[in-house]
Each structure stands twice: as C-alpha cells, then as structure tokens.
Design a protein around this motif. Sequence first.
Motif, PDB file in Angstrom:
ATOM      1  N   GLY A 142       0.834  -1.197   0.000  1.00 56.51           N
ATOM      2  CA  GLY A 142       0.000   0.000   0.000  1.00 56.51           C
ATOM      3  C   GLY A 142       0.865   1.242   0.000  1.00 56.51           C
ATOM      4  N   SER A 143       0.241   2.382  -0.320  1.00 56.01           N
ATOM      5  CA  SER A 143       0.965   3.650  -0.404  1.00 56.01           C
ATOM      6  C   SER A 143       0.138   4.766   0.221  1.00 56.01           C
ATOM      7  CB  SER A 143       1.255   4.005  -1.871  1.00 56.01           C
ATOM      8  OG  SER A 143       2.009   2.999  -2.502  1.00 56.01           O
ATOM      9  N   PHE A 144       0.822   5.817   0.641  1.00 56.90           N
ATOM     10  CA  PHE A 144       0.211   7.042   1.144  1.00 56.90           C
ATOM     11  C   PHE A 144      -0.581   6.829   2.435  1.00 56.90           C
ATOM     12  CE2 PHE A 144       0.183   7.351  -3.594  1.00 56.90           C
ATOM     13  CZ  PHE A 144       1.272   8.198  -3.700  1.00 56.90           C
ATOM     14  N   GLY A 145      -0.365   5.717   3.119  1.00 58.39           N
ATOM     15  CA  GLY A 145      -1.054   5.456   4.369  1.00 58.39           C
ATOM     16  C   GLY A 145      -2.504   5.048   4.201  1.00 58.39           C
ATOM     17  N   GLU A 146      -2.944   4.819   2.962  1.00 59.68           N
ATOM     18  CA  GLU A 146      -4.359   4.561   2.714  1.00 59.68           C
ATOM     19  C   GLU A 146      -4.807   3.182   3.189  1.00 59.68           C
ATOM     20  OE1 GLU A 146      -4.835   5.224  -1.438  1.00 59.68           O
ATOM     21  OE2 GLU A 146      -4.639   7.417  -1.272  1.00 59.68           O
ATOM     22  N   GLN A 147      -3.884   2.253   3.359  1.00 63.97           N
ATOM     23  CA  GLN A 147      -4.232   0.901   3.783  1.00 63.97           C
ATOM     24  C   GLN A 147      -3.764   0.627   5.210  1.00 63.97           C
ATOM     25  OE1 GLN A 147      -2.354   1.549   0.955  1.00 63.97           O
ATOM     26  NE2 GLN A 147      -4.016   1.474  -0.525  1.00 63.97           N
ATOM     27  N   VAL A 148      -3.660   1.681   6.020  1.00 58.23           N
ATOM     28  CA  VAL A 148      -3.226   1.570   7.413  1.00 58.23           C
ATOM     29  C   VAL A 148      -4.407   1.923   8.311  1.00 58.23           C
ATOM     30  CG1 VAL A 148      -1.608   2.387   9.159  1.00 58.23           C
ATOM     31  CG2 VAL A 148      -0.873   2.183   6.770  1.00 58.23           C
ATOM     32  N   HIS A 149      -4.728   1.037   9.256  1.00 63.35           N
ATOM     33  CA  HIS A 149      -5.912   1.216  10.083  1.00 63.35           C
ATOM     34  C   HIS A 149      -5.552   1.072  11.563  1.00 63.35           C
ATOM     35  CE1 HIS A 149      -8.236   0.672   6.361  1.00 63.35           C
ATOM     36  NE2 HIS A 149      -7.422  -0.341   6.114  1.00 63.35           N
ATOM     37  N   LEU A 150      -6.376   1.681  12.404  1.00 62.31           N
ATOM     38  CA  LEU A 150      -6.210   1.585  13.846  1.00 62.31           C
ATOM     39  C   LEU A 150      -7.455   0.925  14.430  1.00 62.31           C
ATOM     40  CD1 LEU A 150      -4.190   2.425  16.095  1.00 62.31           C
ATOM     41  CD2 LEU A 150      -5.623   4.452  16.445  1.00 62.31           C
ATOM     42  N   ALA A 151      -7.260  -0.230  15.068  1.00 59.00           N
ATOM     43  CA  ALA A 151      -8.370  -0.946  15.698  1.00 59.00           C
ATOM     44  C   ALA A 151      -8.354  -0.671  17.192  1.00 59.00           C
ATOM     45  CB  ALA A 151      -8.248  -2.447  15.438  1.00 59.00           C
ATOM     46  N   LYS A 152      -9.487  -0.236  17.723  1.00 54.41           N
ATOM     47  CA  LYS A 152      -9.575   0.104  19.143  1.00 54.41           C
ATOM     48  C   LYS A 152     -10.118  -1.035  19.993  1.00 54.41           C
ATOM     49  CE  LYS A 152     -10.335   5.023  18.145  1.00 54.41           C
ATOM     50  NZ  LYS A 152     -10.438   4.885  16.687  1.00 54.41           N
ATOM     51  N   ASN A 153     -10.656  -2.073  19.352  1.00 56.70           N
ATOM     52  CA  ASN A 153     -11.206  -3.212  20.081  1.00 56.70           C
ATOM     53  C   ASN A 153     -11.312  -4.410  19.145  1.00 56.70           C
ATOM     54  OD1 ASN A 153     -13.747  -2.853  18.585  1.00 56.70           O
ATOM     55  ND2 ASN A 153     -14.060  -1.085  19.936  1.00 56.70           N
ATOM     56  N   ARG A 154     -11.785  -5.534  19.690  1.00 56.06           N
ATOM     57  CA  ARG A 154     -11.837  -6.767  18.907  1.00 56.06           C
ATOM     58  C   ARG A 154     -12.794  -6.655  17.725  1.00 56.06           C
ATOM     59  NH1 ARG A 154     -12.149 -13.021  20.819  1.00 56.06           N
ATOM     60  NH2 ARG A 154     -10.056 -12.447  21.476  1.00 56.06           N
ATOM     61  N   SER A 155     -13.933  -6.047  17.915  1.00 55.92           N
ATOM     62  CA  SER A 155     -14.895  -5.967  16.814  1.00 55.92           C
ATOM     63  C   SER A 155     -14.332  -5.133  15.666  1.00 55.92           C
ATOM     64  CB  SER A 155     -16.224  -5.388  17.301  1.00 55.92           C
ATOM     65  OG  SER A 155     -16.055  -4.064  17.780  1.00 55.92           O
ATOM     66  N   GLU A 156     -13.611  -4.051  15.984  1.00 52.25           N
ATOM     67  CA  GLU A 156     -12.993  -3.250  14.922  1.00 52.25           C
ATOM     68  C   GLU A 156     -11.882  -4.032  14.230  1.00 52.25           C
ATOM     69  OE1 GLU A 156     -13.742   1.263  16.691  1.00 52.25           O
ATOM     70  OE2 GLU A 156     -11.714   0.591  16.206  1.00 52.25           O
ATOM     71  N   ALA A 157     -11.102  -4.794  14.995  1.00 44.73           N
ATOM     72  CA  ALA A 157     -10.038  -5.604  14.400  1.00 44.73           C
ATOM     73  C   ALA A 157     -10.620  -6.632  13.434  1.00 44.73           C
ATOM     74  CB  ALA A 157      -9.224  -6.289  15.485  1.00 44.73           C
ATOM     75  N   GLN A 158     -11.702  -7.294  13.829  1.00 45.84           N
ATOM     76  CA  GLN A 158     -12.333  -8.284  12.959  1.00 45.84           C
ATOM     77  C   GLN A 158     -12.886  -7.622  11.701  1.00 45.84           C
ATOM     78  OE1 GLN A 158     -12.034 -11.323  12.949  1.00 45.84           O
ATOM     79  NE2 GLN A 158     -12.457 -12.371  14.896  1.00 45.84           N
ATOM     80  N   ALA A 159     -13.502  -6.462  11.862  1.00 44.81           N
ATOM     81  CA  ALA A 159     -14.082  -5.776  10.708  1.00 44.81           C
ATOM     82  C   ALA A 159     -13.000  -5.355   9.719  1.00 44.81           C
ATOM     83  CB  ALA A 159     -14.888  -4.559  11.175  1.00 44.81           C
ATOM     84  N   ILE A 160     -11.887  -4.838  10.230  1.00 44.15           N
ATOM     85  CA  ILE A 160     -10.784  -4.431   9.352  1.00 44.15           C
ATOM     86  C   ILE A 160     -10.200  -5.645   8.647  1.00 44.15           C
ATOM     87  CG2 ILE A 160      -8.445  -3.474   9.309  1.00 44.15           C
ATOM     88  CD1 ILE A 160      -9.363  -1.697  11.706  1.00 44.15           C
ATOM     89  N   ALA A 161      -9.987  -6.733   9.392  1.00 43.21           N
ATOM     90  CA  ALA A 161      -9.405  -7.945   8.810  1.00 43.21           C
ATOM     91  C   ALA A 161     -10.270  -8.489   7.686  1.00 43.21           C
ATOM     92  CB  ALA A 161      -9.211  -9.001   9.894  1.00 43.21           C
ATOM     93  N   GLU A 162     -11.576  -8.398   7.837  1.00 46.79           N
ATOM     94  CA  GLU A 162     -12.471  -8.915   6.802  1.00 46.79           C
ATOM     95  C   GLU A 162     -12.333  -8.133   5.498  1.00 46.79           C
ATOM     96  OE1 GLU A 162     -16.504  -9.525   7.943  1.00 46.79           O
ATOM     97  OE2 GLU A 162     -15.970 -10.553   9.811  1.00 46.79           O
ATOM     98  N   THR A 163     -11.991  -6.850   5.589  1.00 41.29           N
ATOM     99  CA  THR A 163     -11.809  -6.062   4.365  1.00 41.29           C
ATOM    100  C   THR A 163     -10.534  -6.459   3.621  1.00 41.29           C
ATOM    101  OG1 THR A 163     -10.542  -4.247   5.386  1.00 41.29           O
ATOM    102  CG2 THR A 163     -12.945  -4.102   5.479  1.00 41.29           C
TER     103      THR A 163
END
Length: 287
Positions: A142-163
């Motif tokens: 990835g480039s320009f930070g566009e594919q970098v995410h911050l997960a604050k809890n388990r549900s957010e981590a799972q949602a990001i991983a699914e993408t």
Amino acid sequence: MIHIIYHGYFSFAIHKVVQDLINKGTGVLAKPHTDYILEADEGTILARDLKKDPAPDAYLFFDKDIRLARALEKNRPVFNSADAIALADDKISTYTALAPSLPMVDTVPAPFHYRKEALKEDFLAYVETRFGYPMVIKAAKGSFGEQVHLAKNRSEAQAIAETMAGDDFLFQPFIAESAGVDKRVLVIGGEIVGAIERRNEHDFRANIAAGSVARPIELSEEEKAIALAAHKKAKLDFSGIDLIESEKGPLLVEINSNMSYLGFQEATGIDVSGKLLSYVEATAKMA
C-alpha cells in the motif's frame, strides 16, 4: 538517454514526480508501463516496447510492475532493481528480511485467507495479548497510508481484517509516543541526502498525503546508521526510509523504493530530482 517508467493508469503524486524529473533533466523520456508487453524470446521473457522508442542507457523505474522491471533489466540497468522494489513494496517481506538485524516495529503477519471471514480466535487472542488495543493493522502492500488502520477493540479488528480478504496484511503495536509523527530519510547511492519530520495533529498516520506537515531535521548517529543499513541490506539505489522514536529508541518502520519525494523536496529545498538523475546517469555509465 534515461527512460522513466511510471504507472500508466494514472497515479497523481507519481505523475508530479515524473514531471519534475522531466523538468530537471535532459535526455529523459517518460514512458507509461503500458507501453510494454512481455514476450517469450529465445529462451527468456523480454519486454517489447510497443512505441519502438530508441533503447535507453538505463531505466528509472517509478512503478511496481515487478515482472516488467525483471524483463527490462535483462538488457539495461534498472533503478531500483526488480528485487529491491519487490522487497520494499511488501511490508511483510521487509520485516522478515530486515528485522533479524535491525530494530524494527514489532510485527505479526496475519494468516493468509481467501474469503471475507473472521480471524481465528486463537490467532486474534495471541495478537491481543502481544499488542493490546489500540493496535495497527496494515495491508502488506500500500501507499500514502491509505491501507493503514487503527483498531480500538476486537470488533474493529475483525471488521478491518475482513476487508483484507485475499490480501496479505499484518498487525503492529500502536506506539503512542510516535502517534502522527515519523522521520523520512532520503538516501541516494548509499548517502543520506537529508531527513524530514512529518507531523500530523489530526491523524495517527504521518504520511503527507494524510495531512502531515513536514520540516527538515538533523538525525542522530543511531538513526543514520539504521537508515543506511536498511538501504544497503535491501540493495536499493534510492530510497525513503521511515523511522519513529520509541521508548526503546529509534525504530525502522518501512522502506520505500519509488516514493513520492516532492513533499521532502519542498520542505528541505534539496533538488532530489537533480541528484537522482545525476546518480542514475553516472552509475549507468559504469555498468
């Protein structure tokens, strides 16, 4: 003559870099990667130029088409090399190649998965124990930070991983003391050209494309040593090396092989395009 290869399906920032190179150089020709097709020829794969332009002395490769770079470098020098671009473009490959010998941000690659599905509980529990929340989840490419995410809890981590289904991705700790701040070190031909601090008051990502403000800085001797070692070990001709400060000292975040350096150039006043063209011209003559 130098041919500058850029992505033919348009990347705004890279096009601006290529235009700056054209403005600064003589004897350069910008060519989209779509000018070429790969063909089998006498026992190997070669790149055929559909436009039939005269062959250059070297290629300055501002794209990530590794197959094309490998084909071109069979006949002329390519800067950066296909192997160096491949290593820098994949954050997991970068980590596995450099982490054994350099201080890097701790990283856990995710198990590869094909479909949109939740992470396995055992794996997620492991990274939660290792990193806690919030944690950083990144696409390996990835480039320009566009594919970098911050997960604050388990549900957010799972949602990001699914993408990320079907793509390689990784987990890293959120290092609070460097949130929104990093250092970009520009290296050409094994020499540090300069460094900038990128600071974002509104985002945990320090990319200029994400809104950061850049200023020139002086590096410590330890930071210089890390940047040069990463550049050399990855066998890069030119690079942008990203560092952060942590409680453990400076850490290597990633390496960049064909980065947009215009923000660096504007912040420092250094003519990066001119230096890069001079390096390629001189090195190609010795090849």
